[in-house]
Design a protein around this motif. Structure first.
Motif, PDB file in Angstrom:
ATOM      1  N   THR A 131      -5.618   6.299   9.384  1.00 42.75           N
ATOM      2  CA  THR A 131      -5.645   7.514   8.555  1.00 42.75           C
ATOM      3  C   THR A 131      -4.582   7.451   7.458  1.00 42.75           C
ATOM      4  O   THR A 131      -4.843   7.771   6.307  1.00 42.75           O
ATOM      5  N   LEU A 132      -3.386   7.030   7.837  1.00 43.24           N
ATOM      6  CA  LEU A 132      -2.292   7.018   6.863  1.00 43.24           C
ATOM      7  C   LEU A 132      -2.490   5.940   5.800  1.00 43.24           C
ATOM      8  O   LEU A 132      -2.286   6.175   4.611  1.00 43.24           O
ATOM      9  N   VAL A 133      -2.915   4.754   6.247  1.00 39.31           N
ATOM     10  CA  VAL A 133      -3.112   3.656   5.297  1.00 39.31           C
ATOM     11  C   VAL A 133      -4.206   4.042   4.298  1.00 39.31           C
ATOM     12  O   VAL A 133      -4.064   3.842   3.085  1.00 39.31           O
ATOM     13  N   GLU A 134      -5.288   4.644   4.814  1.00 37.95           N
ATOM     14  CA  GLU A 134      -6.388   5.014   3.913  1.00 37.95           C
ATOM     15  C   GLU A 134      -5.948   6.102   2.931  1.00 37.95           C
ATOM     16  O   GLU A 134      -6.335   6.086   1.769  1.00 37.95           O
ATOM     17  N   GLU A 135      -5.111   7.030   3.435  1.00 33.76           N
ATOM     18  CA  GLU A 135      -4.602   8.090   2.548  1.00 33.76           C
ATOM     19  C   GLU A 135      -3.788   7.493   1.403  1.00 33.76           C
ATOM     20  O   GLU A 135      -3.973   7.826   0.240  1.00 33.76           O
ATOM     21  N   ARG A 136      -2.904   6.558   1.752  1.00 31.49           N
ATOM     22  CA  ARG A 136      -2.070   5.911   0.726  1.00 31.49           C
ATOM     23  C   ARG A 136      -2.921   5.105  -0.249  1.00 31.49           C
ATOM     24  O   ARG A 136      -2.684   5.100  -1.451  1.00 31.49           O
ATOM     25  N   LEU A 137      -3.916   4.428   0.323  1.00 31.14           N
ATOM     26  CA  LEU A 137      -4.783   3.594  -0.505  1.00 31.14           C
ATOM     27  C   LEU A 137      -5.579   4.463  -1.475  1.00 31.14           C
ATOM     28  O   LEU A 137      -5.714   4.137  -2.661  1.00 31.14           O
ATOM     29  N   ASN A 138      -6.088   5.598  -0.979  1.00 28.98           N
ATOM     30  CA  ASN A 138      -6.837   6.514  -1.847  1.00 28.98           C
ATOM     31  C   ASN A 138      -5.969   6.997  -3.003  1.00 28.98           C
ATOM     32  O   ASN A 138      -6.438   7.104  -4.137  1.00 28.98           O
ATOM     33  N   GLU A 139      -4.698   7.279  -2.702  1.00 30.75           N
ATOM     34  CA  GLU A 139      -3.768   7.700  -3.772  1.00 30.75           C
ATOM     35  C   GLU A 139      -3.694   6.627  -4.846  1.00 30.75           C
ATOM     36  O   GLU A 139      -3.703   6.925  -6.043  1.00 30.75           O
ATOM     37  N   LEU A 140      -3.604   5.359  -4.397  1.00 31.93           N
ATOM     38  CA  LEU A 140      -3.472   4.252  -5.349  1.00 31.93           C
ATOM     39  C   LEU A 140      -4.744   4.074  -6.176  1.00 31.93           C
ATOM     40  O   LEU A 140      -4.688   3.793  -7.365  1.00 31.93           O
TER      41      LEU A 140
ATOM     42  N   THR B 159       0.831  -1.216   0.000  1.00 32.54           N
ATOM     43  CA  THR B 159       0.000   0.000   0.000  1.00 32.54           C
ATOM     44  C   THR B 159       0.872   1.275   0.000  1.00 32.54           C
ATOM     45  O   THR B 159       0.428   2.320   0.443  1.00 32.54           O
ATOM     46  N   ASN B 160       2.077   1.150  -0.465  1.00 34.29           N
ATOM     47  CA  ASN B 160       3.020   2.286  -0.519  1.00 34.29           C
ATOM     48  C   ASN B 160       3.173   2.964   0.847  1.00 34.29           C
ATOM     49  O   ASN B 160       3.321   4.192   0.942  1.00 34.29           O
ATOM     50  N   ARG B 161       3.153   2.145   1.921  1.00 34.81           N
ATOM     51  CA  ARG B 161       3.177   2.720   3.286  1.00 34.81           C
ATOM     52  C   ARG B 161       4.553   3.247   3.692  1.00 34.81           C
ATOM     53  O   ARG B 161       4.653   4.038   4.607  1.00 34.81           O
ATOM     54  N   GLN B 162       5.636   2.719   3.059  1.00 37.81           N
ATOM     55  CA  GLN B 162       6.998   3.223   3.308  1.00 37.81           C
ATOM     56  C   GLN B 162       7.313   3.298   4.814  1.00 37.81           C
ATOM     57  O   GLN B 162       7.638   4.362   5.338  1.00 37.81           O
TER      58      GLN B 162
ATOM     59  N   ALA C  77       3.576  -8.811   9.350  1.00 36.43           N
ATOM     60  CA  ALA C  77       4.723  -9.433   8.661  1.00 36.43           C
ATOM     61  C   ALA C  77       5.140  -8.601   7.458  1.00 36.43           C
ATOM     62  O   ALA C  77       6.331  -8.489   7.145  1.00 36.43           O
ATOM     63  N   SER C  78       4.160  -7.986   6.785  1.00 36.67           N
ATOM     64  CA  SER C  78       4.498  -7.223   5.572  1.00 36.67           C
ATOM     65  C   SER C  78       5.410  -6.034   5.886  1.00 36.67           C
ATOM     66  O   SER C  78       6.161  -5.583   5.024  1.00 36.67           O
ATOM     67  N   ALA C  79       5.371  -5.541   7.121  1.00 39.55           N
ATOM     68  CA  ALA C  79       6.256  -4.425   7.500  1.00 39.55           C
ATOM     69  C   ALA C  79       7.719  -4.864   7.386  1.00 39.55           C
ATOM     70  O   ALA C  79       8.571  -4.120   6.892  1.00 39.55           O
ATOM     71  N   TYR C  80       7.975  -6.094   7.843  1.00 39.17           N
ATOM     72  CA  TYR C  80       9.351  -6.606   7.812  1.00 39.17           C
ATOM     73  C   TYR C  80       9.781  -6.916   6.369  1.00 39.17           C
ATOM     74  O   TYR C  80      10.952  -6.762   6.032  1.00 39.17           O
ATOM     75  N   LEU C  81       8.808  -7.330   5.541  1.00 36.91           N
ATOM     76  CA  LEU C  81       9.118  -7.515   4.113  1.00 36.91           C
ATOM     77  C   LEU C  81       9.520  -6.178   3.502  1.00 36.91           C
ATOM     78  O   LEU C  81      10.524  -6.063   2.806  1.00 36.91           O
ATOM     79  N   ASP C  82       8.712  -5.149   3.783  1.00 43.58           N
ATOM     80  CA  ASP C  82       8.971  -3.814   3.218  1.00 43.58           C
ATOM     81  C   ASP C  82      10.353  -3.312   3.637  1.00 43.58           C
ATOM     82  O   ASP C  82      11.129  -2.818   2.808  1.00 43.58           O
ATOM     83  N   LEU C  83      10.661  -3.438   4.920  1.00 44.18           N
ATOM     84  CA  LEU C  83      11.964  -2.954   5.401  1.00 44.18           C
ATOM     85  C   LEU C  83      13.092  -3.773   4.758  1.00 44.18           C
ATOM     86  O   LEU C  83      14.123  -3.216   4.361  1.00 44.18           O
ATOM     87  N   GLY C  84      12.857  -5.074   4.627  1.00 38.30           N
ATOM     88  CA  GLY C  84      13.886  -5.941   4.030  1.00 38.30           C
ATOM     89  C   GLY C  84      14.204  -5.542   2.594  1.00 38.30           C
ATOM     90  O   GLY C  84      15.371  -5.524   2.182  1.00 38.30           O
ATOM     91  N   ILE C  85      13.163  -5.193   1.850  1.00 36.64           N
ATOM     92  CA  ILE C  85      13.393  -4.771   0.454  1.00 36.64           C
ATOM     93  C   ILE C  85      14.221  -3.489   0.445  1.00 36.64           C
ATOM     94  O   ILE C  85      15.185  -3.349  -0.319  1.00 36.64           O
ATOM     95  N   ALA C  86      13.855  -2.547   1.310  1.00 35.54           N
ATOM     96  CA  ALA C  86      14.585  -1.265   1.355  1.00 35.54           C
ATOM     97  C   ALA C  86      16.050  -1.502   1.731  1.00 35.54           C
ATOM     98  O   ALA C  86      16.963  -0.910   1.140  1.00 35.54           O
ATOM     99  N   ILE C  87      16.267  -2.398   2.689  1.00 34.83           N
ATOM    100  CA  ILE C  87      17.649  -2.664   3.122  1.00 34.83           C
ATOM    101  C   ILE C  87      18.445  -3.310   1.987  1.00 34.83           C
ATOM    102  O   ILE C  87      19.582  -2.926   1.715  1.00 34.83           O
TER     103      ILE C  87
END
Ligand SMILES: Cc1cc2nc3c(=O)[nH]c(=O)nc-3n(C[C@H](O)[C@H](O)[C@H](O)COP(=O)(O)O)c2cc1C
Length: 201
Positions: free
Chosen positions: A87-96, A41-44, A126-136
């Motif tokens: 709020t943040l997740v919905e904002e990102r989702l709306n952008e998408l 969800t492009n949560r970064q 779990a997806s948070a750790y996936l996201d961080l892993g990709i960035a690393i």
């Protein structure tokens, strides 16, 4: 500068570093590589603390392997629970949805989830750790392409890092990434064969 495919092939975990400073521009590019990573969800959700010079001493008591502190720079790679607030997740989702990359029906699946409204209620998925892993790994490959060495490090005391760096409770330190010019040229570590990693359909 190495190409991405060369960086993938040549990368090794480096645990011995030269006492040679890293150009500021390379560190900037490593951070940029993290910033450009994909995420659910492009949560970064990734956040980083860059420790250099005397600042590295702040994590001295949390590190088990001394080579980490011998690198000229250490990134403390963290997750921010704020990225998972409703709020943040919905904002990102709306952008998408507005960009027409996610359909309203697909977005509906996430809208139906009971998303936390308070940061204290966030349990990192779990997806948070996936996201961080990709960035690393983006950072690792960018560093490799500049001739720098890195090593993912999980053998450290995150609670102590939290305390000595005075990180707020919403930030979780997950990985240390020492970076520097390699002072070793390790052979490739053993890998499973393609037969072993492929499961027949
Ligand atoms: C999630 C993760 C955690 C790791 N933690 C450590 C660590 O705490 N200390 C260490 O010396 N190496 C650590 N490593 C490096 C691995 O030992 C290394 O990637 C593996 O042996 C393969 O070697 P290579 O990276 O040179 O190909 C870690 C790697 C990953 C991906």
């Amino acid at each position: 500068m190495l190409s991405c495919s060369e960086a993938i092939i040549r990368r090794r975990s480096i645990r011995k570093f030269q006492d040679r400073p890293i150009p500021e521009e390379y560190l900037d590019q490593i951070i940029e590589a993290a910033r450009l990573a994909p995420s659910g969800t492009n949560r970064q959700p990734w956040r980083f603390v860059l420790l250099q010079g005397d600042d590295k001493e702040k994590i001295a008591g949390s590190v088990i392997q001394p080579f980490v502190l011998k690198a000229p720079a250490v990134f403390v790679c963290c997750l921010d629970k704020h990225a998972y607030l409703k709020t943040l997740v919905e904002e990102r989702l709306n952008e998408l949805v507005q960009a027409d990359v996610v359909s309203k029906e697909a977005a509906g699946v996430i809208y139906q989830h009971k998303l936390p409204e308070k940061v204290e209620d966030v349990v990192l998925p779990a997806s948070a750790y996936l996201d961080l892993g990709i960035a690393i790994e983006n950072m690792v490959l960018m560093a490799t392409s500049y001739g720098l060495g890195t090593c993912w490090v999980r053998l450290f005391n995150p609670a102590q890092v939290q305390e000595t760096l005075a990180l707020p409770a919403c930030i979780e330190a997950v990985v240390l990434l020492p970076v520097g010019y390699p002072d070793q040229d390790p052979p490739q570590r053993p890998r499973l064969s393609r037969m072993e990693i492929m499961i027949q359909p």
